[in-house]
Write an enzyme that holds these catalytic residues in place. Sequence first.
Site, PDB file in Angstrom:
ATOM      1  N   TYR A   1       0.869  -1.187   0.000  1.00 55.64           N
ATOM      2  CA  TYR A   1       0.000   0.000   0.000  1.00 55.64           C
ATOM      3  C   TYR A   1       0.908   1.241   0.000  1.00 55.64           C
ATOM      4  O   TYR A   1       0.775   2.139   0.820  1.00 55.64           O
ATOM      5  CB  TYR A   1      -0.931   0.015   1.215  1.00 55.64           C
ATOM      6  CG  TYR A   1      -1.655  -1.287   1.453  1.00 55.64           C
ATOM      7  CD1 TYR A   1      -2.852  -1.575   0.785  1.00 55.64           C
ATOM      8  CD2 TYR A   1      -1.153  -2.234   2.339  1.00 55.64           C
ATOM      9  CE1 TYR A   1      -3.517  -2.788   1.006  1.00 55.64           C
ATOM     10  CE2 TYR A   1      -1.818  -3.436   2.566  1.00 55.64           C
ATOM     11  CZ  TYR A   1      -2.988  -3.709   1.892  1.00 55.64           C
ATOM     12  OH  TYR A   1      -3.643  -4.903   2.120  1.00 55.64           O
TER      13      TYR A   1
ATOM     14  N   GLU B   1       0.947  -1.095  -4.865  1.00 59.34           N
ATOM     15  CA  GLU B   1      -0.061  -0.051  -4.653  1.00 59.34           C
ATOM     16  C   GLU B   1      -1.178  -0.231  -5.671  1.00 59.34           C
ATOM     17  O   GLU B   1      -0.924  -0.563  -6.835  1.00 59.34           O
ATOM     18  CB  GLU B   1       0.586   1.329  -4.800  1.00 59.34           C
ATOM     19  CG  GLU B   1      -0.357   2.500  -4.965  1.00 59.34           C
ATOM     20  CD  GLU B   1      -1.312   2.672  -3.787  1.00 59.34           C
ATOM     21  OE1 GLU B   1      -2.496   2.962  -4.033  1.00 59.34           O
ATOM     22  OE2 GLU B   1      -0.867   2.517  -2.632  1.00 59.34           O
TER      23      GLU B   1
ATOM     24  N   ASP C   1       0.986   0.050   4.979  1.00 58.93           N
ATOM     25  CA  ASP C   1       0.193   1.208   5.385  1.00 58.93           C
ATOM     26  C   ASP C   1      -1.155   1.119   4.680  1.00 58.93           C
ATOM     27  O   ASP C   1      -1.426   1.864   3.732  1.00 58.93           O
ATOM     28  CB  ASP C   1       0.941   2.491   5.006  1.00 58.93           C
ATOM     29  CG  ASP C   1       0.227   3.753   5.480  1.00 58.93           C
ATOM     30  OD1 ASP C   1      -0.749   3.629   6.244  1.00 58.93           O
ATOM     31  OD2 ASP C   1       0.645   4.860   5.077  1.00 58.93           O
TER      32      ASP C   1
ATOM     33  N   CYS D   1      -4.194   3.715  10.326  1.00 56.47           N
ATOM     34  CA  CYS D   1      -4.964   4.930  10.596  1.00 56.47           C
ATOM     35  C   CYS D   1      -6.249   4.625  11.349  1.00 56.47           C
ATOM     36  O   CYS D   1      -7.007   5.546  11.669  1.00 56.47           O
ATOM     37  CB  CYS D   1      -5.268   5.685   9.304  1.00 56.47           C
ATOM     38  SG  CYS D   1      -6.233   4.744   8.107  1.00 56.47           S
TER      39      CYS D   1
END
Length: 419
Positions: free
Chosen positions: A276, A300, A350, A377
């Site tokens: 990612y 990605e 991530d 996150c």
Amino acid sequence: MQVTLRVERYADQGRCVGHIDGQVIFVRFALPGELVEVSVDLPVRAKRRFLTGEVTKVIEPSPDRVEPAWPLAGPLAWGGGVGGADLVHVSLAGQLAWKQAVVQEQMHRLGHVDTSVKVLRAPGDEERGGLYWRTRIDLIADEQGRPSMRRRESHERVAIDQMPLATRELNDFASRLGVWSGGFEPNSPIRLALPDQQEGGVEDNFACIVSSKVKAGQRKVHEQVDVEGQTFRYEVDATGFWQIHRQAPHLLATAVVRAVKANIKAVQAPVIWDLYSGSGLFTLPLATLIAPDAQLASIEGSRIAVAQAHYNTQVAAVGKRVMALAGDVARTLERGLPGKLAKPDAVVLDPPRSGAQAAVCQQIARSGAPVVVYVACDPTSLARDTATLVGQGYHLSSIEAFDIYPMTHHVETVGVFTK
């Protein structure tokens, strides 16, 4: 329906928990220990597993309660209701305590690990009162063509003439462009981007994009990030993903490099997966600072971001040691990586707010990677993936959190897992 209740504890998503006649209610703009009046959201169904509501009056306030620094983001009953700052009623110290409690609770409840987490504030945020940190903002033109934000749980739009979470420079930039004066086509989405650290010699390093069209500046903006005394430069699509806090790229890239270094310092010619990977925020410092002969595979889903990552690695003169792949992470790993890249010495990931999920965590485990650095996150997603990784033989060796979203419930967490 209005009720009076005693707030019990923190919950996720910027809410607190209380009870009404034995039924759980998640309350917005509350704090543990408070006695509050709450407007219960409709519809109220007898068989609902839980209720939701919002504070209308505080009878006995918490010591952590403050007057909202941005009233428009406060409770609906107090004239607020726009999204984006659901902890605006909490002191800065209280926000750190809230986020620490939520991370620890989610890791215990869903990750099945007990850990102590320190939440670190970004330099300068306390002096700014938790405001003025965003380098990108998204707005929408209301029916009169004015920049606006949607009022929570409605289609109503509230015109604004500043965005207190955006950097002062970004607010001034919007003023110079006449953004706050309006004149947009109704319902037009508006994105403003202004990198915090301006790269020398780059002109028009900003973007005002309306309905996907560049109205000022340029679509590709230039970012620079300092990691361990070295400056890394990036070209990034202004409409794509980039960490929005002015200090976040530096803080997170530094934490990732430090964690990888500490765990593979004895490995010669290490192989690293960067999953990612976006436009290469972590890829460049990993390829440069870990070892001169490190080999990387970055994966990605956004082809635009991958193209920029490829460009950024070429400019940084590490392109020959980085294989930048475009595609779904799980499917790409399932197909397999060539040669030595199939056996990583470290994995950095991530993922989006939904997390990596079980398939990717299991693929990481099958690769035999001895260390995994997970940037999250959302603590709930991290906790679920922690349970998967622990079940695959990993141990959570360290965890730290960064308050790169002041005034909101969001928190960025970096967990290091080792075999």
